[in-house]
Design a protein around this motif. Structure first.
Motif, short mmCIF file in Angstrom:
data_model
loop_
_atom_site.label_atom_id
_atom_site.label_comp_id
_atom_site.label_asym_id
_atom_site.label_seq_id
_atom_site.Cartn_x
_atom_site.Cartn_y
_atom_site.Cartn_z
N ALA A 277 15.17 -6.59 -9.50
CA ALA A 277 15.23 -5.14 -9.81
C ALA A 277 14.00 -4.67 -10.36
CB ALA A 277 16.53 -4.54 -10.23
N VAL A 278 13.67 -5.38 -11.43
CA VAL A 278 12.35 -4.64 -12.21
C VAL A 278 11.22 -5.18 -11.47
CG1 VAL A 278 11.23 -5.02 -14.48
CG2 VAL A 278 13.78 -4.97 -14.31
N ARG A 279 10.93 -6.45 -10.91
CA ARG A 279 9.82 -6.76 -10.49
C ARG A 279 9.51 -5.95 -8.94
NH1 ARG A 279 8.84 -13.33 -11.68
NH2 ARG A 279 8.85 -13.00 -13.87
N HIS A 280 10.45 -5.93 -8.22
CA HIS A 280 10.62 -5.28 -6.99
C HIS A 280 11.48 -4.02 -6.68
CE1 HIS A 280 8.18 -8.98 -5.94
NE2 HIS A 280 9.24 -9.47 -6.80
N PRO A 281 11.20 -2.93 -7.40
CA PRO A 281 12.21 -2.03 -7.35
C PRO A 281 12.34 -1.21 -6.14
CG PRO A 281 10.05 -1.20 -8.48
CD PRO A 281 10.01 -2.62 -8.28
N ASN A 282 11.68 -1.62 -5.07
CA ASN A 282 11.83 -0.89 -3.91
C ASN A 282 12.40 -1.85 -2.54
OD1 ASN A 282 10.93 1.82 -4.36
ND2 ASN A 282 8.84 0.98 -4.35
N TYR A 283 12.78 -3.05 -3.07
CA TYR A 283 13.31 -4.01 -2.49
C TYR A 283 14.47 -3.73 -2.15
CZ TYR A 283 14.23 -9.07 -0.85
OH TYR A 283 14.55 -10.32 -0.37
N HIS A 284 14.80 -3.02 -1.03
CA HIS A 284 16.31 -2.89 -0.70
C HIS A 284 16.12 -2.06 0.95
CE1 HIS A 284 15.35 1.36 -1.52
NE2 HIS A 284 14.86 1.16 -2.82
N TYR A 285 17.47 -2.04 1.56
CA TYR A 285 17.37 -1.50 2.90
C TYR A 285 16.85 -0.27 3.11
CZ TYR A 285 21.04 -5.26 3.41
OH TYR A 285 21.53 -6.57 3.36
N ALA A 286 16.86 0.82 2.04
CA ALA A 286 16.57 2.23 2.37
C ALA A 286 14.97 2.48 2.11
CB ALA A 286 17.49 2.93 1.45
N HIS A 287 14.35 1.55 1.62
CA HIS A 287 12.99 1.91 1.31
C HIS A 287 12.10 2.49 2.59
CE1 HIS A 287 9.11 1.53 -0.68
NE2 HIS A 287 8.66 0.41 0.19
N ILE A 288 12.11 1.64 3.48
CA ILE A 288 11.42 2.20 4.84
C ILE A 288 11.84 3.73 5.23
CG2 ILE A 288 11.12 1.88 7.34
CD1 ILE A 288 11.00 -1.16 6.64
N SER A 289 13.00 4.01 5.21
CA SER A 289 13.69 5.18 5.52
C SER A 289 13.09 6.18 4.63
CB SER A 289 15.20 5.23 5.95
OG SER A 289 15.46 4.33 6.84
N ASP A 291 10.90 6.13 2.08
CA ASP A 291 9.40 6.24 1.31
C ASP A 291 8.37 5.74 2.33
OD1 ASP A 291 10.68 6.66 -1.31
OD2 ASP A 291 11.16 4.37 -1.09
N VAL A 292 8.58 4.84 3.11
CA VAL A 292 7.45 4.22 3.81
C VAL A 292 7.23 5.36 4.93
CG1 VAL A 292 6.89 2.40 5.30
CG2 VAL A 292 7.81 1.90 3.19
N ILE A 293 8.38 5.53 6.00
CA ILE A 293 8.00 6.22 7.08
C ILE A 293 7.43 7.60 6.56
CG2 ILE A 293 9.20 7.58 8.86
CD1 ILE A 293 10.97 5.14 9.22
N PRO A 294 7.94 8.29 5.67
CA PRO A 294 7.24 9.80 5.34
C PRO A 294 5.86 9.49 4.94
CG PRO A 294 9.44 9.42 4.24
CD PRO A 294 9.33 8.29 4.86
N GLU A 295 5.42 8.45 4.52
CA GLU A 295 4.20 8.03 3.77
C GLU A 295 3.21 7.87 5.14
OE1 GLU A 295 0.91 8.04 1.53
OE2 GLU A 295 2.61 9.00 1.32
N LEU A 296 3.99 7.07 6.22
CA LEU A 296 3.02 6.88 7.28
C LEU A 296 2.63 8.07 7.95
CD1 LEU A 296 4.99 3.65 8.72
CD2 LEU A 296 2.64 3.81 7.77
N ARG A 297 3.79 8.93 8.07
CA ARG A 297 3.51 10.30 8.75
C ARG A 297 2.40 11.19 8.09
NH1 ARG A 297 9.57 11.08 8.63
NH2 ARG A 297 10.40 10.60 10.64
N ARG A 298 2.52 11.13 6.61
CA ARG A 298 1.43 11.88 5.91
C ARG A 298 0.16 11.47 6.33
NH1 ARG A 298 -1.33 12.04 1.46
NH2 ARG A 298 -1.13 9.71 0.84
N ARG A 299 -0.07 10.06 6.46
CA ARG A 299 -1.44 9.50 6.79
C ARG A 299 -1.78 9.50 8.26
NH1 ARG A 299 -2.30 4.46 2.39
NH2 ARG A 299 -0.87 5.67 0.84
N GLY A 300 -1.01 10.06 9.25
CA GLY A 300 -1.25 10.42 10.29
C GLY A 300 -0.66 9.57 11.35
N VAL A 301 0.28 8.81 10.97
CA VAL A 301 1.08 7.90 12.21
C VAL A 301 1.98 8.97 12.84
CG1 VAL A 301 2.53 5.92 12.20
CG2 VAL A 301 0.75 5.72 10.62
N THR A 302 2.06 9.04 13.95
CA THR A 302 2.69 9.92 14.57
C THR A 302 3.93 9.58 14.93
OG1 THR A 302 2.30 9.10 16.73
CG2 THR A 302 0.59 10.71 16.07
N GLN A 303 5.13 10.62 15.09
CA GLN A 303 6.45 10.34 15.61
C GLN A 303 6.63 9.41 16.63
OE1 GLN A 303 8.92 10.94 13.16
NE2 GLN A 303 10.14 9.44 14.68
#
Length: 320
Positions: A277-289, A291-303
């Motif tokens: 939990a300390v070394r990998h705080p985003n290592y869980h099932y919800a991270h992509i939904s 954090d990752v997908i919103p950031e992909l959209r922000r960088r131009g990856v389309t829906q």
């Protein structure tokens, strides 16, 4: 129809899918002999925890996970059944063996070329898991899994690849291969399986996302292989690097060859959860939904690209 813990599911009901996850990672021989261990494996408690985590991602839009826990990782389907009873998320389970160099003795000590000889039981084992069900549960596996970490396959891994290939030939079940980005063993996995007749579009190169070498990844995709960008939250490669690699691959036109996931567990007795939990705080099932997908959209990856990676590609793989 795609086999799940609750039985066959029409492929168009699969929805947004995480293609490489785990629910429980268990060391049964340890627990049999030391039930007082601090990890506290108890089915009902851990099943409720897992179902709660899956229900959280269901609310975030995830409909299905593929649990790639196989022999060697402590697969125990009755525990997953208790999870499935308490969540609306579809759970697809797998068969195969997780071993980097040496087959488990049950398989390694039997078969042609083994110390004691006899019949190789792996194909029989895998086919039964797929066509009849795992143990006496009736739950059927819908993915195959093996490991190719090195550029050269030793005798045990060669035997496993042969068995996985033969099972694929008999059942049509798609294959995920755990690979190592440092050795770029996706190439070795491809050649070993292709030599035995497995079409590239039946193969996911697992942990491809551990690589930031977009030329290597493009080479694999150009062969028709699927790329498992499946360790989001594991900081062996930074989250920034993982996202940047997916963006770069989308810009090259490879959204149609990628799937996304975390390789996360709800409970894993093989790691210290507090340290993780300390070394990998985003290592869980919800991270992509979250954090990752919103950031992909922000960088131009389309829906449309996101839907391709999360919905359409998993549906294509699992229904092939």
């Amino acid at each position: 129809m795609i086999e799940t813990m609750r039985g066959p599911l029409a492929d168009d009901n699969l929805g947004a899918t995480l293609m490489h996850e785990h629910i429980f990672g268990l060391s049964p021989e340890v627990h049999w002999n030391r039930p007082d261990l601090p990890e506290e494996w108890e089915i009902e408690r851990r099943a409720l925890e897992a179902a709660t985590r899956l229900n959280e991602i269901k609310a975030l839009g995830i409909d299905t996970i593929v649990d790639l826990t196989v022999i060697g990782l402590g697969r125990f389907i009755p525990a997953i059944e208790r999870v499935a009873e308490q969540t609306a998320v579809n759970i697809v389970v797998s068969t195969g063996i997780y071993c980097a160099d040496t087959l488990p003795p049950y398989f390694g000590n039997k078969g042609p070329g083994s110390l004691f000889g006899g019949e190789d039981r792996m194909v029989e084992f895998f086919v039964r898991d797929i066509l009849e069900g795992i143990g006496d549960t009736g739950v059927k596996a819908a993915m195959l899994k093996c490991v190719v970490e090195h550029a050269e396959l030793n005798a045990d891994i060669e035997r496993l690849v042969v068995a996985i290939s033969r099972t694929h030939e008999l059942t049509g079940t798609p294959i995920t291969v755990h690979t190592d980005a440092r050795t770029q063993s996706g190439r070795a996995a491809y050649h070993a399986l292709a030599k035995r007749g497995v079409a590239p579009d039946s193969i996911i190169i697992g942990h491809a996302g551990d690589s930031t070498d977009v030329d290597y990844l493009s080479e694999l995709a150009d062969r028709g292989l699927w790329l498992g960008m499946d360790r989001f939250g594991i900081e062996s490669v930074s989250g920034e690097e993982r996202i940047a690699t997916v963006v770069a691959m989308c810009e090259r036109g490879y959204a149609e060859r990628m799937v996304l996931s975390h390789d996360a567990y709800s409970f894993n007795d093989r790691v210290d959860s507090a340290i993780v939990a300390v070394r990998h705080p985003n290592y869980h099932y919800a991270h992509i939904s979250r954090d990752v997908i919103p950031e992909l959209r922000r960088r131009g990856v389309t829906q449309a690209m996101i839907d391709r990676m999360m919905v359409e590609n998993p549906q294509t793989i699992l229904s092939s």
